[in-house]
Every structure is written in structure tokens, then in C-alpha cells.
Motif scaffolding. Structure first.
Motif, short mmCIF file in Angstrom:
data_model
loop_
_atom_site.label_atom_id
_atom_site.label_comp_id
_atom_site.label_asym_id
_atom_site.label_seq_id
_atom_site.Cartn_x
_atom_site.Cartn_y
_atom_site.Cartn_z
N SER A 189 0.69 -1.07 0.06
CA SER A 189 -0.15 -0.10 -0.07
C SER A 189 0.91 1.11 -0.10
O SER A 189 2.10 1.22 0.44
CB SER A 189 -0.71 -0.11 1.34
N GLY A 190 0.34 2.37 -0.69
CA GLY A 190 1.06 3.81 -0.66
C GLY A 190 0.70 4.30 -1.79
O GLY A 190 -0.46 4.23 -2.53
N ILE A 191 1.53 5.54 -1.91
CA ILE A 191 1.19 6.40 -2.87
C ILE A 191 2.02 6.07 -4.23
O ILE A 191 3.18 6.00 -3.88
CB ILE A 191 1.47 8.06 -2.49
N TYR A 192 1.44 5.81 -5.45
CA TYR A 192 2.00 5.36 -6.61
C TYR A 192 2.12 6.51 -7.62
O TYR A 192 0.93 6.92 -7.73
CB TYR A 192 1.60 4.32 -7.04
N VAL A 193 2.83 6.47 -8.35
CA VAL A 193 2.68 7.34 -9.76
C VAL A 193 2.52 6.27 -10.81
O VAL A 193 3.24 5.44 -11.02
CB VAL A 193 3.82 8.14 -10.20
N TRP A 196 5.45 3.62 -10.21
CA TRP A 196 6.40 3.46 -9.06
C TRP A 196 5.87 3.95 -7.84
O TRP A 196 4.94 4.79 -7.73
CB TRP A 196 7.88 4.01 -9.61
N LYS A 197 6.14 3.21 -6.79
CA LYS A 197 5.90 3.87 -5.37
C LYS A 197 6.75 4.92 -5.05
O LYS A 197 7.86 5.07 -4.91
CB LYS A 197 6.04 2.51 -4.46
N LEU A 198 5.93 5.92 -4.41
CA LEU A 198 6.79 7.02 -3.92
C LEU A 198 7.03 6.85 -2.49
O LEU A 198 8.05 7.47 -1.82
CB LEU A 198 5.72 8.46 -4.13
N ASN A 199 6.02 6.40 -1.61
CA ASN A 199 6.13 6.04 -0.27
C ASN A 199 5.32 5.00 0.10
O ASN A 199 4.45 4.59 -0.61
CB ASN A 199 6.18 7.46 0.58
#
Length: 144
Positions: A58-62, A141-144
Motif C-alpha cells: 500500500s502507498g502513494i504511486y505514480v 512506481w511507489k513514492l512512499n
């Protein structure tokens, strides 16, 4: 990260391209676009046989995707998370022209979510191209 730095086990990123065009007979409503040539798949979340990225963390992705249309063809493509449309791009080419379009979205997604690109149910006509003049692609890609 420099090019020579190792990829850590927590890195999640993928980049895939389509090896060939989707012919008009297959480029139909709700068709999931399969990007079968994998260039990067850190975290092993992208599945080239289905075109689906299954979120490993889980997380913020672009996410970004692109596609090409030719002479008088038009398509809308949608970035999907599970069964929800999160973003849309549309290309409509004129006579004798070729266009590429790119969509970008920054989203919070959860572990186990399916992220993929499909042809919209609203509009479609013609081939979607991917060749030496330009590859249709899907990346994230995952940012965080």
C-alpha cells in the motif's frame, strides 16, 4: 539513486511496453491492454500475461501510460484501479496523421489492488499501434 546503486527489496517499480499493435478487431470496448515486454519489474507486481499490476505494498504511486493512433482512428483509454476509472486520455487523429498520448496519475492504492489500462467503453475505432516509431507503454512506481 544512481544507475550503479542496487535496487532495495522495498523498491516497487515497473515499466512495460506492447510488442506489437492491437488490431481494430481486438481494440474493442473494455479490452484490457497487455504490455507484454517487461523492462523493469522491481517488486514483481506487474503481470505481463494479463497487463495487470497487482499492488504489492500500500502507498502513494505514480502511474503513466501511453498509446498511439494512426490515420482517422480514435480511442479513449482508462487507468483502472479494480473496477474504478481513475483517469482517461483520448486521441482522435486526422487524415494522414499519427498521435501519441500519455496519461499520468498519482494515487493511493492498497496492497492487492489491480491496476491496469483498458480501452474505454465510450469510444473506440481502429488499431492501437506499438512499433519502432513509438511503443505504447505502462509504468508505475511507489513514492512512499
Amino acid at each position: 539513486m544512481q544507475k550503479s546503486d542496487p535496487v532495495t527489496s522495498s523498491t516497487v517499480a515497473f515499466f512495460a511496453q506492447m510488442s506489437s499493435k492491437i488490431p481494430a478487431s481486438e481494440a474493442t470496448r473494455n479490452h484490457v491492454m497487455v504490455f507484454d515486454v517487461v523492462k523493469t519489474n522491481a517488486g514483481n507486481g506487474y503481470h505481463p500475461s494479463t497487463g495487470v499490476f497487482i499492488v504489492p505494498e500500500s502507498g502513494i504511486y505514480v502511474f503513466s501510460w501511453s498509446f498511439r493512433n494512426s490515420d482517422r482512428h480514435y480511442h479513449s483509454t482508462e487507468l483502472m484501479v479494480n473496477k474504478t476509472v481513475e483517469s482517461v486520455i483520448h486521441l482522435h487523429t486526422g487524415a494522414g496523421s499519427w498521435l501519441s498520448g500519455t496519461g499520468v496519475a498519482v494515487l493511493h492504492v492498497n496492497k492487492g489492488d489491480d491496476v491496469y489500462v483498458r480501452i474505454s467503453a465510450l469510444s473506440h475505432y481502429g488499431d492501437i499501434h506499438s512499433d519502432n516509431y513509438g511503443r505504447s507503454s505502462f509504468t508505475g512506481w511507489k513514492l512512499n
